[in-house]
Design an enzyme around this catalytic site. Structure first.
Site, PDB file in Angstrom:
ATOM      1  N   LYS A 168      -2.186  14.003 -31.986  1.00  0.00           N
ATOM      2  CA  LYS A 168      -2.775  12.660 -32.033  1.00  0.00           C
ATOM      3  C   LYS A 168      -3.691  12.588 -33.256  1.00  0.00           C
ATOM      4  CE  LYS A 168      -1.335  11.724 -27.757  1.00  0.00           C
ATOM      5  NZ  LYS A 168       0.104  11.457 -27.693  1.00  0.00           N
TER       6      LYS A 168
ATOM      7  N   LYS B 271       7.857  10.450 -16.401  1.00  0.00           N
ATOM      8  CA  LYS B 271       7.066  11.656 -16.576  1.00  0.00           C
ATOM      9  C   LYS B 271       5.598  11.337 -16.369  1.00  0.00           C
ATOM     10  CE  LYS B 271       5.655  12.731 -20.888  1.00  0.00           C
ATOM     11  NZ  LYS B 271       4.632  11.911 -21.569  1.00  0.00           N
TER      12      LYS B 271
ATOM     13  N   ASP C  61       0.877  -1.161   0.000  1.00  0.00           N
ATOM     14  CA  ASP C  61       0.000   0.000   0.000  1.00  0.00           C
ATOM     15  C   ASP C  61       0.925   1.224   0.000  1.00  0.00           C
ATOM     16  OD1 ASP C  61      -1.697   2.038   0.448  1.00  0.00           O
ATOM     17  OD2 ASP C  61      -2.680   1.165   2.211  1.00  0.00           O
TER      18      ASP C  61
ATOM     19  N   LYS D 199       1.961   7.501 -37.979  1.00  0.00           N
ATOM     20  CA  LYS D 199       2.986   7.678 -36.953  1.00  0.00           C
ATOM     21  C   LYS D 199       4.241   8.056 -37.717  1.00  0.00           C
ATOM     22  CE  LYS D 199       5.236   5.479 -32.995  1.00  0.00           C
ATOM     23  NZ  LYS D 199       4.831   6.325 -31.886  1.00  0.00           N
TER      24      LYS D 199
ATOM     25  N   ASP E 150       1.914  16.781 -22.386  1.00  0.00           N
ATOM     26  CA  ASP E 150       2.230  15.375 -22.637  1.00  0.00           C
ATOM     27  C   ASP E 150       3.422  15.215 -23.592  1.00  0.00           C
ATOM     28  OD1 ASP E 150       1.586  12.566 -22.315  1.00  0.00           O
ATOM     29  OD2 ASP E 150       0.802  12.587 -24.363  1.00  0.00           O
TER      30      ASP E 150
ATOM     31  N   HIS F  65       9.261  15.778 -24.640  1.00  0.00           N
ATOM     32  CA  HIS F  65       9.904  15.166 -25.809  1.00  0.00           C
ATOM     33  C   HIS F  65      10.361  16.193 -26.853  1.00  0.00           C
ATOM     34  CE1 HIS F  65       8.476  11.642 -23.879  1.00  0.00           C
ATOM     35  NE2 HIS F  65       7.273  11.602 -24.416  1.00  0.00           N
TER      36      HIS F  65
END
Ligand code: BG6
Length: 485
Positions: A335, A143, A88, A340, A230, A235
């Protein structure tokens, strides 16, 4: 055995990152003979599991995520290293159970924090209270470290109470990518580039990190962050700083991190006054990918239909120093883009004078493209004479193409996490982010986020399967330039 014997403790061992990346990376290291025979891997998570259950979980995920397939002997050896401990995380007392499970007697212990960052402090406190921290131990932090400068400081302070900066490894997995690492070689092992890497030779730089995936399955988590927090804050700024930094004195962590930090600190702040002209926020709407309909961000499972979180960002970044004055770095990432596809384009300045006007009124300028992923490679656009006897020379733009898969045919592209995990075991911080860098990056990102909040403007819609909102094209077109397709 060249590698030191280590105890690798993964907090959040049942989580997504562990399943997809960490366990497969460790397996690959084992397969490559890079894990000491004595090294052990301890999975820690909230759920109660026996070692057998955990081991079955590991095998199941390796089967799914190790693309090359598993080797039975290696798998048997790997599974033998496994231990599991229920914990925990917030209950300091329960860390004595962990102390009982850890064997000790190893050269190094690595604590890998792969839980929500809000509990990194609790874990650190728990380890301390169970006397589980020595100067030889290392801690790896995933991160996002906070969601703004202030919250990142809180987390860093909590962990720094009991770990020194030289024990802390902040992961940005882009720094472990083969092609990102190759930026150092490209820039500093080739005089052609070393000597032409500045405002005198370069017109502008583009960095594109496009993904075709949407936000399936982690909508709530992503919605609190958005593409700025994000991807850009970490990055893209890491790529930018490797491209823009001054030559480091050597390859040590100290030298590289100091130069990267200076580059990020030299970024021109973007604020309320210039945010409209220098940034674009987008959010994907319903669209098509590979011919199939896909839902927009607000129509994904679990979505709050009023969210104005961005899933695309384009930024005109400028670096205020001698080397880069007047050379924009255009960044874009999103996105649900068509593929990609990540690459860096370094657009050189045009030739000052042209003696080939008969066949080419304008000589196209040289262009260096660094394909980060997939199809890793480096490509240089240059002019060449088309073979032929005609007295008037016909010239044409062609490319020199160094494709990694063709040039290094039998070389597997190592996953970023494999390299980074090995660097942690070896105690080399060069490919990890210093606290100063994290804070400089947040300072720049926070100012943009705040300006967006003040302007109260909704993100611009772009249909899934496209290259982002039209405004992203106009942003760069205002400078008489265009995104390279
Ligand atoms: C992660 C982001 O850090 O990087 C994800 O949180 C993103 O949203 C991922 O998809 C991209 O990584 P890669 O290695 O697939 O380019």
């Amino acid at each position: 055995d060249l590698q030191s014997a280590s105890e690798i403790v993964i907090f959040g061992a049942l989580g997504d990152l562990s399943r997809r990346k960490l366990l497969p990376a460790l397996y690959q290291l084992d397969q490559a003979g890079l894990l000491n025979v004595e090294s052990r891997i301890l999975g820690v998570a909230r759920q109660d599991h026996s070692v057998e259950e955990f081991t079955a979980f590991v095998v199941e995920n390796l089967t799914e995520f190790v693309k090359e397939g598993l080797n039975e002997a290696v798998l048997a050896r790997f599974v033998n290293r496994m231990v599991y401990q229920q914990l925990d995380f917030k209950d300091t007392v329960s860390y004595s159970n962990l102390a009982a499970t850890l064997k000790g007697g190893h050269d190094t212990r690595v604590y890998y924090f792969s839980t929500p960052p809000a509990i990194y402090g609790d874990i650190t406190d728990g380890l301390k209270s169970a006397k589980l921290i020595t100067d030889a131990d290392r801690v790896v932090m995933e991160k996002p470290i906070g969601n703004c400068l202030e919250s990142s400081k809180v987390i860093n302070d909590q962990v720094s109470r009991y770990f020194n900066e030289n024990q802390i490894y902040r992961i940005d997995h882009y720094l472990g990518k083969e092609t990102v690492l190759n930026l150092l070689v490209l820039r500093f092992a080739n005089s052609l580039f070393t000597n032409n890497w500045d405002r005198n030779s370069i017109d502008h730089v583009q960095i594109t990190v496009a993904e075709s995936v949407g936000i399936e399955g982690r909508w709530g988590f992503y919605d609190d962050a958005g593409q700025m927090r994000d991807m850009i804050q970490n990055h893209l700024l890491q790529i930018l700083s490797l491209l823009a930094m001054e030559p480091p004195a050597d390859l040590s962590a100290e030298s590289i991190r100091a130069e990267k930090l200076k580059a990020v600190k030299a970024l021109v702040p973007i604020n309320r006054l210039n945010v409209k002209e220098k940034t674009v926020r987008g959010q994907y709407s319903d669209g098509y990918l590979n011919g199939l309909p896909v839902p927009g961000y607000l129509n994904e499972e679990d979505a709050n239909q009023k969210s104005d979180t961005e899933t695309f960002v384009a930024i005109k970044a400028e670096i205020d120093n001698w080397r880069w004055a007047g050379v924009p770095f255009y960044l874009r990432t999103g996105k649900r883009m068509p593929a990609k596809h990540s690459e860096i384009v370094v657009q050189f300045k045009p030739q000052a004078h042209n003696i080939f006007k008969e066949s080419h009124v304008d000589l196209p300028a040289n262009k260096l493209t660094i394909r980060l992923q997939p199809d890793e490679g480096v490509e240089l656009q240059m002019m060449n004479k088309i073979p032929g006897i005609a007295s008037q020379m016909h010239i044409q733009e062609n490319k020199l193409d160094l494709s990694f898969s063709e040039t290094y045919e039998n070389q597997r592209v190592v996953d970023a996490y494999e390299r980074l995990m090995l660097e942690v075991i070896n105690g080399n911080q060069s490919l990890f982010v210093s606290r100063d860098e994290v804070e400089a990056a947040w300072t720049w990102a926070d100012s943009i986020i705040e300006a967006w909040q003040t302007s109260n403007e909704a993100p611009k819609a772009y249909p899934a399967g496209t290259w982002g909102p039209v405004a992203s094209l106009s942003m760069i077109a205002r400078d008489d330039r265009q995104w390279v397709e």
